[in-house]
Motif scaffolding. Structure first.
Motif, PDB file in Angstrom:
ATOM      1  N   LEU A 101      45.217   1.902   3.464  1.00  0.00           N
ATOM      2  CA  LEU A 101      44.608   0.592   3.722  1.00  0.00           C
ATOM      3  C   LEU A 101      43.096   0.715   3.884  1.00  0.00           C
ATOM      4  O   LEU A 101      42.331  -0.142   3.428  1.00  0.00           O
ATOM      5  CB  LEU A 101      45.225  -0.035   4.967  1.00  0.00           C
ATOM      6  CG  LEU A 101      46.710  -0.398   4.893  1.00  0.00           C
ATOM      7  CD1 LEU A 101      47.197  -0.935   6.223  1.00  0.00           C
ATOM      8  CD2 LEU A 101      46.967  -1.422   3.786  1.00  0.00           C
ATOM      9  N   HIS A 102      42.665   1.796   4.541  1.00  0.00           N
ATOM     10  CA  HIS A 102      41.228   1.997   4.753  1.00  0.00           C
ATOM     11  C   HIS A 102      40.498   2.238   3.428  1.00  0.00           C
ATOM     12  O   HIS A 102      39.401   1.710   3.211  1.00  0.00           O
ATOM     13  CB  HIS A 102      41.013   3.190   5.692  1.00  0.00           C
ATOM     14  CG  HIS A 102      39.574   3.514   5.944  1.00  0.00           C
ATOM     15  ND1 HIS A 102      38.715   2.656   6.619  1.00  0.00           N
ATOM     16  CD2 HIS A 102      38.824   4.603   5.619  1.00  0.00           C
ATOM     17  CE1 HIS A 102      37.512   3.200   6.691  1.00  0.00           C
ATOM     18  NE2 HIS A 102      37.547   4.375   6.087  1.00  0.00           N
ATOM     19  N   ASN A 103      41.138   3.012   2.547  1.00  0.00           N
ATOM     20  CA  ASN A 103      40.508   3.346   1.271  1.00  0.00           C
ATOM     21  C   ASN A 103      40.680   2.264   0.207  1.00  0.00           C
ATOM     22  O   ASN A 103      39.990   2.295  -0.819  1.00  0.00           O
ATOM     23  CB  ASN A 103      41.080   4.668   0.740  1.00  0.00           C
ATOM     24  CG  ASN A 103      40.708   5.854   1.604  1.00  0.00           C
ATOM     25  OD1 ASN A 103      39.633   5.887   2.204  1.00  0.00           O
ATOM     26  ND2 ASN A 103      41.603   6.827   1.697  1.00  0.00           N
ATOM     27  N   ASN A 104      41.601   1.333   0.461  1.00  0.00           N
ATOM     28  CA  ASN A 104      41.879   0.270  -0.516  1.00  0.00           C
ATOM     29  C   ASN A 104      41.954  -1.074   0.209  1.00  0.00           C
ATOM     30  O   ASN A 104      43.023  -1.683   0.313  1.00  0.00           O
ATOM     31  CB  ASN A 104      43.196   0.552  -1.249  1.00  0.00           C
ATOM     32  CG  ASN A 104      43.191   1.887  -1.965  1.00  0.00           C
ATOM     33  OD1 ASN A 104      42.707   2.009  -3.074  1.00  0.00           O
ATOM     34  ND2 ASN A 104      43.737   2.914  -1.308  1.00  0.00           N
ATOM     35  N   PRO A 105      40.828  -1.563   0.724  1.00  0.00           N
ATOM     36  CA  PRO A 105      40.844  -2.792   1.536  1.00  0.00           C
ATOM     37  C   PRO A 105      41.349  -4.021   0.793  1.00  0.00           C
ATOM     38  O   PRO A 105      41.757  -5.000   1.433  1.00  0.00           O
ATOM     39  CB  PRO A 105      39.373  -2.950   1.959  1.00  0.00           C
ATOM     40  CG  PRO A 105      38.586  -2.139   0.974  1.00  0.00           C
ATOM     41  CD  PRO A 105      39.471  -0.988   0.604  1.00  0.00           C
ATOM     42  N   GLN A 106      41.357  -3.959  -0.550  1.00  0.00           N
ATOM     43  CA  GLN A 106      41.875  -5.102  -1.302  1.00  0.00           C
ATOM     44  C   GLN A 106      43.355  -5.326  -1.042  1.00  0.00           C
ATOM     45  O   GLN A 106      43.880  -6.432  -1.287  1.00  0.00           O
ATOM     46  CB  GLN A 106      41.625  -4.905  -2.804  1.00  0.00           C
ATOM     47  CG  GLN A 106      42.525  -3.899  -3.497  1.00  0.00           C
ATOM     48  CD  GLN A 106      42.080  -2.449  -3.332  1.00  0.00           C
ATOM     49  OE1 GLN A 106      41.139  -2.165  -2.595  1.00  0.00           O
ATOM     50  NE2 GLN A 106      42.735  -1.538  -4.031  1.00  0.00           N
TER      51      GLN A 106
END
Length: 338
Positions: free
Chosen positions: A291-296
């Motif tokens: 989630l942190h690396n892919n906020p989308q």
């Protein structure tokens, strides 16, 4: 420190209990919680009567985030946002903790998170970045179930993993398909369901099909069953029919009743069945990292939120469970202000 716990005493009846909370770990105040189908089964009284007699009264809910109040070892600071891990190992028998009989699970084996304060060991908490959407983060635990199943699948998958099928257009099916697109980007992800309105939300999937309208020549390499209940029988039957030889069938759906499986075709195709349930710390860390690396992903996951209920009393808690029960799709989030 005095703590008030809100326990389900009997189906649809909550009561308050006052207990002393020990200050020898990390003290967390829940802020956002999420209702799971397992919570509903207790609340509605749909579990077998002997199970209800054994486990109630009990505080429900195992999906939650909170704010640190105190930490006697100063690993966490007051105000830190954390996701709470409901699985609680009480020993080591050599098995993964989420499958070990020495583990207890909040909201099932002992009190869940419907209380003013929760005392946890440090390893039962994972820090959340400040920019995380806490409403979405409330159901990180559900995401970890999909995550650990996908990680287990990746350990055993065959070289043929071009087409992955997800059966189920509910919450877990949505999360599993979304995470498969992120974790197995080289594969095509197809979702099979029976509700057009739900399937239309799977905009990230490569293809979607109604279970009664599948092309005759369609084949998949591996499958993820996220249906559960009695309907999982027809889902597993269809999976076995469509899956290629030596495929893996990952089972996530929970049923109160035995589900027949066509073992003849399992043997003939050399299929592998993997059971998946609950999760452990490494899964929470993995989901937080994704989630942190892919906020989308937050924008996709927020589409699952159908109700946000402010909880200031036991009556509010009852109302939230009633609203959740009549929702056909999505998650009910509790803003914990009681």
């Amino acid at each position: 420190m005095i703590n008030i716990i809100y326990r389900l005493k009997s189906p649809k009846f909550f009561e308050e209990a006052i207990e002393e909370v020990e200050l020898d770990g990390v003290i967390v105040r829940p802020t956002y919680l999420s209702i799971c189908q397992a919570d509903q089964r207790y609340y509605q009284g749909s579990r077998p009567s002997d199970i209800l007699t054994e486990k109630l009264p009990m505080a429900l809910i195992h999906e939650a985030v909170g704010e640190v109040i105190s930490d006697n070892e100063n690993v966490f600071s007051p105000g830190d946002k954390v996701v709470m891990i409901p699985n609680t190992p009480l020993g080591d028998d050599g098995y993964r903790a989420n499958y070990s009989k020495l583990s207890k699970f909040r909201g099932s084996g002992f009190d869940g998170f419907t209380c003013d304060l929760v005392s946890l060991n440090h390893d039962r908490l994972v820090s959340l970045p400040d920019d995380f959407d806490l409403k979405v983060s409330a159901f990180i635990e559900l995401m970890t179930v999909a995550y650990q199943g996908i990680m287990k699948f990746k350990e055993f998958k065959t070289p043929f993993s071009n087409v992955l099928g997800v059966w189920g257009d509910g919450n877990l099916g949505y999360i599993t398909a979304l995470f498969l697109k992120q974790m197995c980007p080289e594969s095509k992800v197809i979702v099979f369901g029976k509700h057009v309105e739900n399937l239309n939300l799977f905009s990230f999937a490569d293809d979607i099909y109604l279970i009664h309208d599948v092309p005759k020549d369609l084949k998949i390499d591996h499958a993820f069953e996220c249906v559960g209940s009695a309907a999982s029988q027809s889902a597993i039957e269809q999976i076995i029919d469509l899956i290629n030889p030596q495929g893996t069938i990952n089972l996530f759906g929970v049923s109160e009743y035995p589900i027949p499986v066509n073992t003849r075709m399992v043997l003939e195709k050399g299929l592998t069945l993997q059971g998946n349930s609950r999760s452990e710390r490494e899964d929470f860390e993995g989901v937080v990292s994704i989630l942190h690396n892919n906020p989308q992903l937050f924008s996709y996951l927020s589409k699952l939120i159908t109700n946000v209920c402010e909880i200031r009393s036991i009556d509010d808690l009852k109302t939230s469970f009633d609203k959740d029960y009549i929702s056909d799709f999505g998650k009910t989030i509790l803003k914990w202000e009681i």
